[in-house]
Design an enzyme around this catalytic site. Structure first.
Site, PDB file in Angstrom:
ATOM      1  N   ASP A  13       0.844  -1.195   0.000  1.00 15.13           N
ATOM      2  CA  ASP A  13       0.000   0.000   0.000  1.00 15.13           C
ATOM      3  C   ASP A  13       0.877   1.243   0.000  1.00 15.13           C
ATOM      4  OD1 ASP A  13      -2.271  -1.584   0.053  1.00 15.13           O
ATOM      5  OD2 ASP A  13      -2.316  -1.667   2.231  1.00 15.13           O
ATOM      6  N   LYS A  35       1.078  -8.241  -2.339  1.00 12.32           N
ATOM      7  CA  LYS A  35      -0.269  -7.849  -2.760  1.00 12.32           C
ATOM      8  C   LYS A  35      -0.238  -6.450  -3.367  1.00 12.32           C
ATOM      9  CE  LYS A  35      -3.757  -6.608   0.015  1.00 12.32           C
ATOM     10  NZ  LYS A  35      -4.449  -5.461  -0.645  1.00 12.32           N
ATOM     11  N   ASP A  62      -5.021  -7.382  -6.191  1.00 12.78           N
ATOM     12  CA  ASP A  62      -6.244  -7.175  -5.409  1.00 12.78           C
ATOM     13  C   ASP A  62      -7.058  -6.030  -6.011  1.00 12.78           C
ATOM     14  OD1 ASP A  62      -8.120  -7.372  -3.412  1.00 12.78           O
ATOM     15  OD2 ASP A  62      -6.944  -6.246  -1.939  1.00 12.78           O
ATOM     16  N   LEU A  63      -7.761  -6.335  -7.097  1.00 10.91           N
ATOM     17  CA  LEU A  63      -8.558  -5.313  -7.781  1.00 10.91           C
ATOM     18  C   LEU A  63     -10.041  -5.416  -7.447  1.00 10.91           C
ATOM     19  CD1 LEU A  63      -6.902  -5.254 -11.320  1.00 10.91           C
ATOM     20  CD2 LEU A  63      -6.324  -3.934  -9.270  1.00 10.91           C
ATOM     21  N   LYS A  64     -10.449  -6.492  -6.779  1.00 11.78           N
ATOM     22  CA  LYS A  64     -11.842  -6.672  -6.367  1.00 11.78           C
ATOM     23  C   LYS A  64     -12.790  -6.388  -7.536  1.00 11.78           C
ATOM     24  CE  LYS A  64     -10.989  -5.629  -1.495  1.00 11.78           C
ATOM     25  NZ  LYS A  64      -9.542  -5.262  -1.571  1.00 11.78           N
ATOM     26  N   LEU A  65     -12.621  -7.127  -8.605  1.00 11.89           N
ATOM     27  CA  LEU A  65     -13.411  -6.915  -9.811  1.00 11.89           C
ATOM     28  C   LEU A  65     -14.898  -7.114  -9.543  1.00 11.89           C
ATOM     29  CD1 LEU A  65     -11.136  -8.953 -12.251  1.00 11.89           C
ATOM     30  CD2 LEU A  65     -11.155  -6.468 -11.936  1.00 11.89           C
ATOM     31  N   ASP A  67     -18.253  -6.264 -12.103  1.00 10.66           N
ATOM     32  CA  ASP A  67     -18.793  -5.608 -13.287  1.00 10.66           C
ATOM     33  C   ASP A  67     -19.653  -6.627 -14.025  1.00 10.66           C
ATOM     34  OD1 ASP A  67     -19.104  -3.833 -15.554  1.00 10.66           O
ATOM     35  OD2 ASP A  67     -17.231  -2.861 -14.916  1.00 10.66           O
ATOM     36  N   ILE A  68     -20.087  -6.299 -15.223  1.00  9.63           N
ATOM     37  CA  ILE A  68     -20.863  -7.256 -15.989  1.00  9.63           C
ATOM     38  C   ILE A  68     -19.965  -8.448 -16.323  1.00  9.63           C
ATOM     39  CG2 ILE A  68     -22.378  -5.473 -16.901  1.00  9.63           C
ATOM     40  CD1 ILE A  68     -20.843  -5.695 -19.556  1.00  9.63           C
ATOM     41  N   PRO A  69     -20.537  -9.639 -16.506  1.00 14.29           N
ATOM     42  CA  PRO A  69     -19.733 -10.848 -16.694  1.00 14.29           C
ATOM     43  C   PRO A  69     -18.686 -10.745 -17.800  1.00 14.29           C
ATOM     44  CG  PRO A  69     -22.005 -11.456 -16.287  1.00 14.29           C
ATOM     45  CD  PRO A  69     -21.989  -9.964 -16.409  1.00 14.29           C
ATOM     46  N   THR A  71     -17.079  -8.136 -19.013  1.00 16.12           N
ATOM     47  CA  THR A  71     -15.968  -7.267 -18.634  1.00 16.12           C
ATOM     48  C   THR A  71     -15.042  -7.962 -17.647  1.00 16.12           C
ATOM     49  OG1 THR A  71     -17.274  -5.271 -19.022  1.00 16.12           O
ATOM     50  CG2 THR A  71     -15.373  -5.055 -17.563  1.00 16.12           C
ATOM     51  N   THR A 121     -13.479  -6.399   5.621  1.00 16.79           N
ATOM     52  CA  THR A 121     -13.203  -6.357   7.062  1.00 16.79           C
ATOM     53  C   THR A 121     -13.485  -4.990   7.678  1.00 16.79           C
ATOM     54  OG1 THR A 121     -10.873  -5.919   6.574  1.00 16.79           O
ATOM     55  CG2 THR A 121     -11.494  -8.206   6.981  1.00 16.79           C
ATOM     56  N   ARG A 182      -3.506  -8.329  12.723  1.00 15.26           N
ATOM     57  CA  ARG A 182      -2.893  -7.316  13.576  1.00 15.26           C
ATOM     58  C   ARG A 182      -1.972  -7.972  14.604  1.00 15.26           C
ATOM     59  NH1 ARG A 182      -3.622  -4.532  10.254  1.00 15.26           N
ATOM     60  NH2 ARG A 182      -5.154  -2.894   9.911  1.00 15.26           N
ATOM     61  N   GLY A 211      -0.584  -5.561   6.178  1.00 14.79           N
ATOM     62  CA  GLY A 211      -0.163  -4.305   5.581  1.00 14.79           C
ATOM     63  C   GLY A 211       0.570  -3.414   6.551  1.00 14.79           C
ATOM     64  N   ARG A 212      -0.183  -2.611   7.295  1.00 16.61           N
ATOM     65  CA  ARG A 212       0.423  -1.591   8.146  1.00 16.61           C
ATOM     66  C   ARG A 212       1.334  -2.151   9.229  1.00 16.61           C
ATOM     67  NH1 ARG A 212      -4.986   2.074   7.922  1.00 16.61           N
ATOM     68  NH2 ARG A 212      -5.885  -0.010   7.829  1.00 16.61           N
TER      69      ARG A 212
END
Length: 245
Positions: A13, A35, A62-65, A67-69, A71, A121, A182, A211-212
């Site tokens: 990140d 990631k 990690d684009l968390k797609l 959209d329509i099938p 695409t 989360t 964490r 991440g952090r």
């Protein structure tokens, strides 16, 4: 059995590839998966994915797609061509979208493992109610996980709090990815359903996203090493419990 290194994903990140590479190089001995999220990919594109081959790590895009099938299917094919190991899409995109994505991976004989995101989360019951979902976070996550598995998606992203029930209620072969990891006593920031690395592994998580806790540490390499050791210890305890049973 995957090594602790390959069970730990570090979230890059960062606003630039230069910053991401600098820390990724420091933690490469303890982190097997990098990631790449929306911020870095939007700014740097495929160059960010190339960090994987450069540093000998798998890439988790990690684009968390959602959209329509058609695409989403095309995006899955493009990610496969980039050589990513993991790719996220929202389970809430629906069965047809999920099925098209899964079929495209099979058709291309791609090495991409698709991961369906269930409930972020950062959300709790109050947040879900605000968007018209009356179920608890766990109930909604399980509902979406079943939908994704039945559509041919092999992996699920959920909070550590739902990991155990996922494997029991959906399928034993479900690949479980848990963000929200964490260190003991550290703040949760904008995430509401979190756990320690040991708790996540004990609950059945296959891949832990951190991440952090690494990025913001005074010594990122030492922080990654500590989490890796915590994963190793939890795995050893789980194996010992299994032998006793």
């Amino acid at each position: 059995m995957l090594s602790p290194r390959h069970r730990l994903a570090f979230a890059l990140d960062y606003p630039s590839l230069r910053e991401a590479r600098r820390t990724a190089e420091k933690v490469r001995d303890h982190v097997g998966v990098l990631k790449v999220g929306l911020e870095l990919f939007t700014r740097e594109g495929p160059k960010a994915v190339a960090l994987g081959s450069e540093l000998g790590s798998d890439i988790f895009l990690d684009l968390k797609l959602c959209d329509i099938p058609e695409t989403v299917e095309r995006a899955v094919a493009a990610a496969g061509e980039l050589g990513v190991r993991f790719l996220t899409l929202h389970a809430s995109g629906g069965r047809r979208m999920l099925e098209r994505a899964a079929r495209r991976v099979d058709r291309d004989k791609s090495e991409v493992t698709l991961l369906a995101v269930t409930v972020l989360t950062s959300l709790d019951e109050e947040d879900l109610a605000a968007i018209g979902i009356g179920s608890s976070a766990e109930e909604q996550a399980l509902r979406l996980a079943r939908l994704a598995w039945e559509a041919g998606i092999p992996g699920i992203v959920c909070s550590p709090m739902e990991a155990r029930s996922m494997r029991q209620a959906v399928h034993t072969k479900l690949y479980l990815v848990t963000p929200g990891i964490r260190a003991p006593g550290s703040p949760a920031y904008d995430q509401k359903r979190t756990a320690t690395a040991s708790e996540a592994v004990s609950a059945g998580a296959d891949l832990l996203v951190v991440g952090r806790a690494i990025r913001d540490a005074a010594d990122p390499a030492a922080a990654a090493w500590q989490i890796s050791r915590e994963i190793e210890s939890a795995l050893s305890s789980a194996e010992a419990d299994e032998r006793r049973s």
